[in-house]
Each structure stands twice: as structure tokens, then as C-alpha cells.
Design an enzyme around this catalytic site. Structure first.
Site, short mmCIF file in Angstrom:
data_model
loop_
_atom_site.label_atom_id
_atom_site.label_comp_id
_atom_site.label_asym_id
_atom_site.label_seq_id
_atom_site.Cartn_x
_atom_site.Cartn_y
_atom_site.Cartn_z
N LYS A 55 0.87 -1.19 0.11
CA LYS A 55 0.02 0.02 0.00
C LYS A 55 0.88 1.35 0.17
CE LYS A 55 -3.74 -2.55 2.35
NZ LYS A 55 -4.45 -2.82 3.61
N GLN A 99 -4.69 -1.98 9.61
CA GLN A 99 -4.43 -3.39 9.11
C GLN A 99 -4.79 -4.36 10.10
OE1 GLN A 99 -3.12 -3.82 5.93
NE2 GLN A 99 -3.76 -5.82 6.34
N ASP A 122 -11.00 2.32 4.37
CA ASP A 122 -11.44 0.98 4.22
C ASP A 122 -12.90 0.93 4.22
OD1 ASP A 122 -9.36 -0.65 3.78
OD2 ASP A 122 -8.86 -0.81 6.31
#
Ligand code: NDP
Length: 291
Positions: A55, A99, A122
Site C-alpha cells: 500500500k 491493518q 477502508d
């Protein structure tokens, strides 16, 4: 034999990255901020490390700023919540991710709920899930968004098609089915969502014009479960030891299904790369306030 198209995540993600990079350049010319994505990483899980590294590399390629905040695996929940509060307040951070998975002593739900929905790139916060379900502008979870962008790159129309989604998780199958059934340019499909309690799953998969597999079982979708000429999207990522080496295997039996499908995404090199584009797209939208 049906002509066959490889839905190549490498090719599609390269093209989408260039689109995003150009939007960053044009935003800077209009005095908009350079998008800034932060990632919060707990512990030393090799897969999580690799995902976050990917990312960060993506951010560099499209001209975003990125910040990695690392915490040891025994970090206390309170410390993580303080870091989230600080990220919520930072004006220079447009969006951030935590994460997953988190260590078991951390309440994942409490962490995700603490994220400011306007920075939740997200798209996991209930406010954003609700906005998505109501077809309002929002952050769409990165994997379903990546699938939509893959279909768009290959000009695969969804309107009027029968899409069968296998798997109903909150991050993939369920949002995928909602988005594809909505009345908008990437939806207007007739959607069937099947799961582990569905009887005779293959009766449904064989009816699909577009079949999306998000199950977590290697090679679950076999050629006899696919209608000739169908488009097959493989979301699955299963890590298996093959001949002493770790390999990524999809939920679709690629070698045999490609003989009946008209188009299919590979694993690796398919949806995984597109998920990363979904995250970049959400971060761009967070910066340009088009959520
Ligand atoms: P979950 O385990 O959360 O969900 C799996 C779903 O599959 C569940 O809804 C389950 O049904 C359903 N299922 C399980 N067995 C069957 C069966 N025999 N028949 C029909 N349905 C079944 O997984 P995720 O959605 O998080 O992930 C799915 C896969 O996608 C995994 O391999 C994961 O690694 C991968 N993934 C890939 C991403 C990418 O970027 N490419 C991103 C996220 C995930 P039930 O609800 O009844 O239990």
C-alpha cells in the site's frame, strides 16, 4: 471454444494508477492537498507487513504521501485508541487504515468504531456501510470497489446480468451483492447471494452471467459449476504449501474454469491488486472531499 479474456489485475491496476496519479497532479494545480494515507500496523505478521508495504509503494507511485505507524503486538488497546484519536484530529492526514487482523487482546470492533467515518478509507465503519446500503456517496470497501473497477476496466456491463456472489462476509460478499444490485452505472444487476447454508450451491452458480467467488476455500468453484461463457471473478486468497513452497491459490479452479468461462481473473495478479486501487481511490475521494 469460447474466446477467453484474462481479467488481468496488473494491467487494470496500472491503468487505474495512472488515472489516479493524473487526478493528484490536477488537484495540486488547483491548490488541493497532496493525498495523505496513514496505516496503523500492530505486530509483525508477515502477511500484514507485506500488505502494508504494498500500500505504501502504491502511494509513492501515484504521488500520495504515506505514513506508517507501527505498534508492538502487546500494545494496549488504550494506546491504539489514542493513536486513532490523534489521526482523527490531524488535518494533514486525509484517510487511514488499521491493518487487520489485530491481536486477540484488542477489541477490533471498538477500534474500527473509533475511526472518524470521514477518514475511514477502508469503508468498514457502520456509518459508511449504512451510506453504501442507501446508495449515498461514501467509502466503498476496497475489495468490492476493486472488483467494480476491474469490471469497468474490461468494459464488462452488469446491467441486466445475473450476478451470483458466493460468500456473504461483511467486507466482500455482502457489500458486493448490495452494490451490484443498486440502481447506478456499475449496478443494475440481478443478484443472488449464496453462502454455506445454501442448498445445492452449484444450481445457482450455473445460472450466473457473472460469478464472484469470495469463499476462502481453494479451487472451490470447479468447471462444472460455471455456465459456458460466464465472467468469473476470483476474490479468494488461500495460502497453501505446494512442494515445500508457499503459494497463493484462488477460490476458483482456474485451469479448468478458463476452458468454459469467457473471462476470468487470476490469483495472484487479479482482485488482490485491485483491492489496493480501491484504497487509493477512497483516499483520493477523502482528500477531494467527494465521499
Ligand atoms: P469469510 O470467511 O469472512 O467469508 C466466507 C464466506 O464464504 C462466508 O459467507 C461463508 O458462508 C461462505 N462459504 C463458506 N463455505 C461455503 C460453501 N461451502 N458454500 C457456499 N459458501 C460458503 O471470508 P472473506 O469474505 O473475508 O474472504 C473470502 C476470500 O477472499 C478469502 O480467501 C480471503 O483471503 C479473500 N480475500 C481477498 C481479498 C483480496 O483483496 N483479493 C480481500 C479480502 C478477502 P457463511 O456466512 O454461511 O459462513
Amino acid at each position: 471454444m469460447t474466446p477467453f479474456v484474462l481479467l488481468d489485475g496488473k494491467e487494470a491496476s496500472k491503468a487505474w494508477k495512472e488515472t489516479i496519479r493524473l487526478q493528484v497532479v490536477s488537484g495540486l494545480e488547483k491548490n488541493k492537498h497532496r493525498p495523505h494515507l496513514a496505516a496503523l500496523l500492530v505486530g509483525d505478521n508477515p502477511a500484514s507487513n507485506a500488505y502494508v508495504a504494498g500500500k505504501i509503494k502504491d502511494c509513492e507511485e501515484v504521488g500520495f504521501k504515506s505514513t506508517l505507524l507501527r505498534f508492538p503486538s502487546d500494545v494496549q488497546q488504550e494506546e491504539l485508541l489514542e493513536a486513532i484519536d490523534a489521526l482523527n484530529r490531524r488535518k494533514d492526514v486525509n484517510g487511514y487504515i488499521v491493518q487487520l487482523p489485530l491481536p486477540l487482546h484488542i477489541d477490533q470492533k471498538a477500534i474500527l468504531l473509533a475511526i472518524d467515518p470521514k477518514k475511514d478509507v477502508d469503508g468498514f465503519h457502520p456509518e459508511n456501510v449504512g451510506r453504501m446500503a442507501l446508495n449515498l456517496t461514501t467509502f466503498i470497501p476496497a475489495t468490492p470497489l476493486g472488483v467494480l473497477l476491474l469490471l469497468k476496466h474490461y468494459s464488462i456491463q452488469t446491467e441486466g446480468k445475473h450476478v451470483v456472489v458466493v460468500g456473504r462476509s461483511q467486507i466482500v460478499g455482502s457489500p458486493m451483492s448490495i452494490l451490484l444490485s443498486q440502481n447506478n452505472s456499475f449496478g443494475n444487476a440481478t443478484v443472488t447471494l449464496v453462502h454455506s447454508k445454501t442448498k445445492n450451491v452449484s444450481d445457482f452458480t450455473r445460472m450466473a452471467d457473472i460469478l464472484i467467488a469470495a469463499i476462502g476455500k481453494p479451487k472451490f468453484i470447479t468447471a462444472d459449476m460455471v455456465k459456458p461463457g460466464a465472467v468469473v471473478i476470483d476474490v479468494g486468497i488461500n495460502r497453501l504449501e505446494v512442494d515445500g513452497k508457499s503459494r497463493l491459490i484462488g477460490d476458483v479452479d482456474f485451469d479448468n474454469v478458463k476452458e468454459v468461462a469467457s473471462a476470468i481473473s487470476p490469483v495472484p495478479g487479479g482482485v488482490g491488486l485491485m483491492t489496493r486501487i480501491g484504497l487509493l481511490m477512497n483516499t483520493l475521494n477523502a482528500t477531494h472531499e467527494t465521499r
